[in-house]
Design an enzyme around this catalytic site. Structure first.
Site, PDB file in Angstrom:
ATOM      1  N   GLU A   1       0.847  -1.189   0.000  1.00 12.18           N
ATOM      2  CA  GLU A   1       0.000   0.000   0.000  1.00 12.18           C
ATOM      3  C   GLU A   1       0.883   1.239   0.000  1.00 12.18           C
ATOM      4  OE1 GLU A   1      -3.588   1.661   2.892  1.00 12.18           O
ATOM      5  OE2 GLU A   1      -1.797   0.761   3.781  1.00 12.18           O
TER       6      GLU A   1
ATOM      7  N   LYS B  60      -9.825   0.271  -2.024  1.00 11.56           N
ATOM      8  CA  LYS B  60     -10.000  -0.088  -0.616  1.00 11.56           C
ATOM      9  C   LYS B  60     -11.406   0.296  -0.149  1.00 11.56           C
ATOM     10  CE  LYS B  60      -7.603   0.602   3.843  1.00 11.56           C
ATOM     11  NZ  LYS B  60      -6.484   1.326   4.490  1.00 11.56           N
TER      12      LYS B  60
ATOM     13  N   CYS C  87      -4.330  -3.408   4.126  1.00 10.67           N
ATOM     14  CA  CYS C  87      -3.918  -2.912   5.436  1.00 10.67           C
ATOM     15  C   CYS C  87      -5.008  -3.033   6.491  1.00 10.67           C
ATOM     16  CB  CYS C  87      -3.440  -1.462   5.293  1.00 10.67           C
ATOM     17  SG  CYS C  87      -2.476  -0.871   6.728  1.00 10.67           S
TER      18      CYS C  87
END
Length: 535
Positions: A293, A352, A404
């Protein structure tokens, strides 16, 4: 020492304004201190330490403190237990921004533990109380994972069990069942000890109570043993060779965001170094490469120089790269994974979906701005949420993506597997949190997810610790922190679904219903008791 006064008739009277006797003062202080210390003990059971078993005595002690108390005492002791646990666990949230956000987060999250404490105290007088109490803890975690601001599941008991004997239960019912088993075992341990003391003192205990205590202690261990066959690292759909790139960053902390071009160059350079090793025959050529990321916070769709750097790295290594980028599209800011082919360029994207409050978007922006306008500068523009599960098809291999923060959320990982993922990647950026325990806590989450869904999990991180995790939760390779490195390995692909994958949220719902049933029973019993006392 009791303070007295002499009345006019010569008799001694107790002064109502005198200090409370020392014993009474200690009787109030010691449980409070014990609750906080037991919370610290629970924290010590979490990574990077491998003392997972300490969670059991922590909950045994918590049960000892709460059993037989009123709900108000349970509320207070639960809050102190939550503070003892969460204050050290989440200290990384204040690494760069100071103690304010850290303390505010802990104050809110510990309130959920306080409510659980009140509930545990209420059900502690019921037959089979360890069952109701452990289910209440799971219900508290379920609430924390959803509110406020879409929840914060960090600190789920399951995430401290990556090295423990209970881990196979993740494949049975996910993090709710794994965490429930640990808590139940802890409460069962206390009940066995309590009944043992009672037996020694009176020479007799009620058989049903003894049976329930032993069952609460031993059933989680027996269940974990029975679940072992669900844990496997055998390939079902062949294997694939993956490369994980950790490019590192020039400096840790929030200043990471001002180093965007350097971070991109670092990841390209490490990829080109890997390409040279492949050409020299030192390592096998991977089928694809995974970047973390924020490895390109410069939008490659809008900036030709960034596009050229990524394209050159892909051509050098000769295989597709999954790049973590920050992209603006249709006025929206997106945290995006981009599959970059060495010939065709960008082919697939994943945006995301579970974005981080106060990190990627600012809740209550107008209210916060009215208090202090400088606070809103931390997140100048809110990121937008993606809507579709992330599964890249890379040469016939289905790679699920959970970026994440998403690794902490059950649904965000599971639906990549139900959407066909044969392995999972968790690209992350931990540079903001320096050398704190955050990266180890997050790595443990990925290990639990590997067992939960029986998938290889790769963890490419900007600054460490990057890792390759087998479907049985074993780490086979990992990097250090704040070093540039690459990991190359042949890993198994799997397509079968564990019971946890198939059942999804159902085990959690069942445990929440059990908690509600126990709490309802306790409330009803209390009402009946008060009515009987009024007669």
């Amino acid at each position: 020492m009791t303070v007295t006064a002499t009345s006019v008739d010569g008799s001694d009277q107790v002064n109502p304004l005198a200090p409370a006797p020392r014993r009474a003062w200690l009787a109030r202080l010691l449980p409070a201190l014990a609750a906080a210390l037991l919370g610290v003990l629970l924290y010590v059971s979490f990574p990077p330490r491998t003392l997972w078993w300490l969670a059991v005595p922590a909950f045994a002690g918590f049960g000892r403190l709460l059993r037989g108390r009123g709900w108000k005492a349970g509320l207070g002791l639960g809050y102190l237990f939550g503070l003892g646990f969460l204050l050290p666990l989440l200290v990384w949230t204040g690494v760069e921004v100071g103690p304010g956000p850290w303390l505010a987060l802990v104050v809110i999250e510990a309130a959920f533990v306080a409510l659980v404490g009140a509930g545990v105290a209420a059900v502690s007088r019921l037959p089979g109380w360890p069952l109701w109490a452990a289910a209440l803890w799971t219900a508290g975690e379920a609430a924390r994972a959803r509110v406020p601001f879409s929840g914060f599941p960090w600190g789920k008991i399951a995430f401290g069990q990556a090295d423990g004997v209970f881990l196979p239960l993740a494949a049975v019912g996910g993090t709710p069942v794994l965490g429930f088993a640990v808590v139940l075992c802890g409460f069962g341990l206390y009940e066995v000890v309590r009944l043992g003391v009672e037996l020694r003192r009176t020479g007799a205990v009620r058989r049903p109570a003894a049976a329930v205590a032993l069952l609460a202690l031993l059933a989680p261990l027996a269940g974990a043993l029975a679940a072992r066959p669900l844990v496997s690292d055998k390939a079902e759909d062949g294997t694939v060779t993956v490369a994980v790139i950790q490019g590192n960053v020039p400096r840790a902390g929030l200043d990471f965001n001002s180093q965007r071009r350097a971070v991109l160059d670092y990841h390209a350079r490490e990829t080109e170094r890997l390409a040279a090793e492949i050409k020299a025959g030192k390592v096998d050529r991977p089928d694809f490469v995974l970047w973390p990321e924020n490895s390109s916070d410069i939008d490659p769709f809008a900036n030709a120089d960034a596009r050229e750097v990524i394209d050159a790295a892909a051509k050098a290594v000769g295989v597709p790269i999954s790049v973590g980028g920050v992209v603006k599209r249709d006025g929206k800011l997106l945290n995006e994974q981009i599959l970059w082919d060495p010939v065709q360029g960008p082919l697939q994207t994943y945006d995301k979906r579970q974005i981080q409050p106060f990190g990627e978007y600012l809740p209550l922006r107008s209210l916060i701005g009215s208090i202090n306008s400088e606070w809103t500068s931390m997140v100048r523009q809110d990121f937008s949420r993606g809507t579709e599960p992330g599964v890249f098809d890379i040469g016939g291999t289905k790679v699920g993506l959970a970026t994440c923060y998403e690794a902490a959320f059950d649904w965000a990982v599971r639906d990549t597997v139900t959407d066909g993922a044969q392995m999972i990647s968790v690209p992350s950026n931990n540079a903001t949190f320096d050398r704190s325990e955050m990266t180890y806590q997050q790595l443990a989450m990925s290990r639990v997810r590997a067992v939960e869904h029986s998938r290889t999990v790769t963890v490419p991180v900007t600054s460490g610790v990057s890792a390759i995790i087998m479907p049985d939760g074993t780490i086979t390779q990992k990097t250090g922190m704040f070093v540039a490195d690459s990991l190359v390995q042949e890993v198994p692909l799997r397509s079968s679904e564990t019971p946890a994958t198939k059942l999804g949220i159902l085990p959690e719902i069942a445990l929440v219903l059990i908690a509600a049933g126990g709490l309802g029973w306790a409330i009803a019993a209390g009402v009946r008791g008060r009515r009987a006392g009024d007669v």
